[in-house]
Design an enzyme around this catalytic site. Structure first.
Site, short mmCIF file in Angstrom:
data_model
loop_
_atom_site.label_atom_id
_atom_site.label_comp_id
_atom_site.label_asym_id
_atom_site.label_seq_id
_atom_site.Cartn_x
_atom_site.Cartn_y
_atom_site.Cartn_z
N HIS A 197 11.70 3.68 2.78
CA HIS A 197 12.47 4.84 3.04
C HIS A 197 11.58 5.98 3.21
CE1 HIS A 197 12.44 5.50 -1.51
NE2 HIS A 197 12.26 6.67 -1.01
N ASP B 220 12.82 -2.35 0.13
CA ASP B 220 12.56 -1.15 0.65
C ASP B 220 10.91 -1.04 0.78
OD1 ASP B 220 12.14 1.47 0.97
OD2 ASP B 220 13.77 2.12 -0.62
N SER C 180 8.53 7.17 -5.39
CA SER C 180 8.84 6.42 -4.41
C SER C 180 7.41 5.93 -3.65
CB SER C 180 9.86 7.07 -3.37
OG SER C 180 11.00 7.10 -3.65
N1 ASP Z 1 14.24 7.39 -4.31
C1 ASP Z 1 13.30 8.17 -4.98
C2 ASP Z 1 12.48 9.02 -4.03
O1 ASP Z 1 12.65 9.00 -2.66
C3 ASP Z 1 12.62 7.84 -6.11
C4 ASP Z 1 13.29 8.35 -7.41
O2 ASP Z 1 13.82 9.42 -7.15
O3 ASP Z 1 13.17 7.58 -8.33
O4 ASP Z 1 11.46 9.64 -4.45
#
Ligand code: ASP
Length: 716
Positions: free
Chosen positions: A83, A220, A653
């Protein structure tokens, strides 16, 4: 196997009682020396994590836009999340070369593709510059002047530092509002390329349904590579650039981890608000977040509908939809958590106690007696102005061409000024990036979406009472009469504008305000009419924030006296360390979740429909039990995702998850729904973060992608 898990659960329980509890803490570099790392479970010293002038683990950890990443080879190979690379993959994809859908593998350096707009930073050093920053303030200044003086001083320090350290990037980060400022110097790399990206069906397996949830089965991850000029200096993307040789790269440990193992994370967590007041939380819970959830849902549904037109339109919208859906669900998680934990009331109760502590001492009363009331008053003002300010800000944030109009108009004005007097995005050091980013957004422009979103925002503004109508909008769109602007008026403006033409925009970035006015472009003209409104808001916000800086500095001061201890600064996008254990949790009554998922779960969730459409070769490999060397003997399967009790937030992330010796065993990418509340409060019971197990990553690269050359490069 069940017995082993049962014993492990019992161990969790026992360890909780024997003091192996996790702790809140995103420790900044300044704190590392003060910690007893051995006692916590590390087999390392603080200097192994960061040591100025010496090689340490921090040299392998990079800030990658809003994410984190880590070097895992001597040739600048970077591991981060799928992502995190998503935007670059989307930009490199089209209907014929759909890297998002099919994944991407560069078989050689020549095949690697530019990750447009991506940069990499590695922290070299840091220094406390609080005194210098605060020396810019004088008692006679208004709060707005104070805010501006601090910003200007920061820019001066940055400029001077970058002149003294050519090629490096400097940044002044506020650690505590109005109180503590750190200067960071970073090695800065501007050429980043895509190397390996799994198909979206693996990289985003579970999609929005599983996002912010556990148990999780998402691969991911992605691989990028950093490039520099042949002489080793940072350079824009160019054919003859060469792979960057990092001072340090992480050792990948294909043996992975087990439940209850000690782990730690190095990375760049974005923002937390744990030292903010109850009035701020109340504003978030009851005003700002509900408004944003509602608007994000609207935007998502509009773009999803448009995406059904064809794949190219879907690709244009995909990164935006993903980003919005991520925030929307995160906010819903936070709202649930805020209500469930009754956090606002808890904070208020603590503030009452601090109030009593202050009232019991004349001296404290004189110094701090008014602070909380003053903070609360400002949040009250913010609340009242919120809707109007958000509508106006969404106009230029969400309507692509109005955003471009704003950039070119601002550029024309700011570029007339001395470098240090300009808004940061238009200073020489940032201008090229600002321009490129505007041009990239033109690439994602889709007229019907822009028009629908514009009408939606106008109608939101229209629903406000007559005396609260936004003046400039009223002038452009005749809101007072409550008649929505005619379709024709909007259609004519959009068909008359040239802002969808990249060449035009590029030229518009380099002209004077007079020449901008002469263009007589309808959307630019709209923005020019709206500008006084934005200027008014900017001034008010500088005044509010200047006041809050001073007030929070005082509030934290008295809070430390009351608590009789120092506390760690909120996350602010700077390098942090957090530690804990691979550990399950109980999200609800009578439910206990184990902390490691397996490929079995991927197959169980597979329906064949997005987002649970596992590629057939993965399913075949599972049934053949072709797990190779990456199988966990305990689980008799490939481990897929990990759950742990570390203290993380957005920005973490892509952070490497490391074992006690600092070897890479996982890749952080998310938190559980309950842990979205981490930004306001952390808890041993519900704060759990999620990573991909390194064994799943390696298995996919080798068995699914057939990219043996990359496994070799990692020296496994
Ligand atoms: N998915 C989050 C990010 O994009 C990670 C998190 O917020 O824990 O940084």
């Amino acid at each position: 196997m069940k017995w082993i898990r049962f014993i492990l659960i019992a161990l969790v329980f026992i360890s909780g009682r024997t003091g192996l509890l996790a702790e809140e803490g995103m420790y900044p570099l300044t704190e590392l020396d003060k910690l007893d790392l051995r006692k916590m479970g590390f087999e390392l010293e603080a200097a192994d994590i960061f040591s100025e002038g010496q090689t340490s683990l921090s040299d392998a950890v990079v800030k990658l836009g809003g994410c984190t990443g880590a070097f895992i080879s001597a040739e600048g190979l970077i591991l981060t999340n799928h992502h995190c690379s998503y935007g670059a993959v989307q930009k490199a994809s089209n209907e014929e070369n759909d890297y998002l859908k099919n994944g991407f593998i560069a078989q050689s350096a020549e095949e690697e593709v530019e990750a447009k707009g991506f940069t990499v930073r590695i922290v070299d050093s840091y220094k406390d510059v609080s005194q210098e920053v605060l020396s810019a303030l004088h008692d006679t200044m208004s709060f707005q002047q104070k805010k501006q003086a601090i910003q200007k001083k920061e820019k001066e320090i940055i400029k001077r530092t970058e002149e003294e350290n050519p090629g490096k990037r400097a940044e002044v980060s506020e650690m505590f509002r109005g109180e503590k400022y750190m200067l960071f110097i970073y090695t800065y790399i501007k050429d980043v390329r895509l190397v390996y990206v799994p198909p979206v069906a693996l990289g985003e397996f579970g999609g929005d349904v599983d996002n912010w949830e556990w148990p999780r089965h998402t691969a991911d991850f992605s691989l990028l590579r950093a490039y520099v000029a042949p002489d080793g200096s940072p350079a824009d993307y160019a054919q003859d650039n060469v792979p960057f040789t990092p001072k340090k790269f992480l050792k990948v440990n294909p043996d992975g981890v087990e439940e209850e193992d000690f782990v730690f994370i190095l990375g760049y967590p974005g923002r937390t608000y744990r030292h903010y007041t109850a009035s701020y939380l109340d504003y978030e819970q009851n005003y700002r977040m509900p408004f944003i959830v509602d608007w994000d849902q609207k935007q998502i549904s509009v773009m999803q509908e448009m995406s059904q037109m064809n794949r190219d339109v879907a690709l244009k919208h995909s990164a935006r939809i993903k980003g919005l859906a991520n925030t929307e669900k995160n906010y819903r998680g936070k709202l649930t958590g805020l209500h469930r934990l009754n956090l606002v009331e808890k904070k208020r109760a603590q503030e009452k106690e601090i109030g009593k502590f202050i009232d019991n001492d004349d001296q404290l009363q004189k110094q701090y007696g008014q602070v909380l009331d003053d903070i609360n008053k400002i949040y009250n003002e913010i609340k009242c102005a919120m809707e109007q300010e958000l509508i106006l800000s969404y106009l230029t944030r969400n309507i692509v061409l109005l955003n471009v109009a704003k950039s070119v108009v601002t550029s024309a004005e700011e570029r007339q000024k001395e470098d240090l007097e300009r808004q940061s995005a238009y200073m020489d050091r940032n201008f090229e990036q600002t321009k490129k980013s505007a041009l990239r957004s033109v690439g994602d422009y889709y007229e019907p979406t822009d028009k629908i979103l514009l009408k939606e925002l106008i109608s939101k503004a229209n629903q406000r009472p007559a005396d609260l109508k936004i003046e400039a909008l009223d002038k452009i769109f005749r809101l007072k009469t409550n008649e929505s602007p005619s379709e024709k008026y909007i259609d004519e403006a959009f068909s008359g504008t040239q802002l969808a033409d990249k060449d035009f925009v590029e030229k518009a970035f380099n002209i004077t305000p007079e020449e901008i006015a002469e263009l007589n472009d309808p959307l630019i003209n709209w923005y020019i009419k709206l500008k006084p409104e934005y200027e008014k808001i900017k001034k008010i916000n500088e005044e509010r924030n200047g006041a809050l800086d001073a007030l929070y500095a005082k509030w934290n001061e008295v809070k430390k006296l009351y608590l009789k201890k120092d506390f760690i600064p909120d996350a602010n996008g700077t390098f942090r360390m957090t530690y804990g254990h691979i550990r399950g949790y109980s999200p609800r009554d009578a439910v206990y979740c184990l902390p490691i998922t397996t490929l079995q779960g991927v197959v169980e969730k597979t329906t064949g429909q997005e987002p649970f459409n596992t590629p057939q070769n993965v399913i075949d490999l599972f049934y053949k039990k072709d797990f190779g060397r990456f199988k966990s003997a305990n689980l008799d399967c490939i481990p897929v995702c990990l759950l742990y009790d570390m203290d993380t937030t957005g920005g973490n992330s892509g952070s490497p998850v490391l074992n006690a010796r600092g070897e890479l065993i996982g890749l952080n990418f998310d938190r559980t729904f309950e842990a979205t509340i981490n930004d306001y409060a952390w808890s041993e019971t519900y704060s759990r973060s999620i990573g991909v197990d390194i064994r799943y990553i390696l298995w996919i690269i080798e068995k699914v992608g057939g990219a043996d050359h990359l496994i070799k490069e990692m020296e496994i």
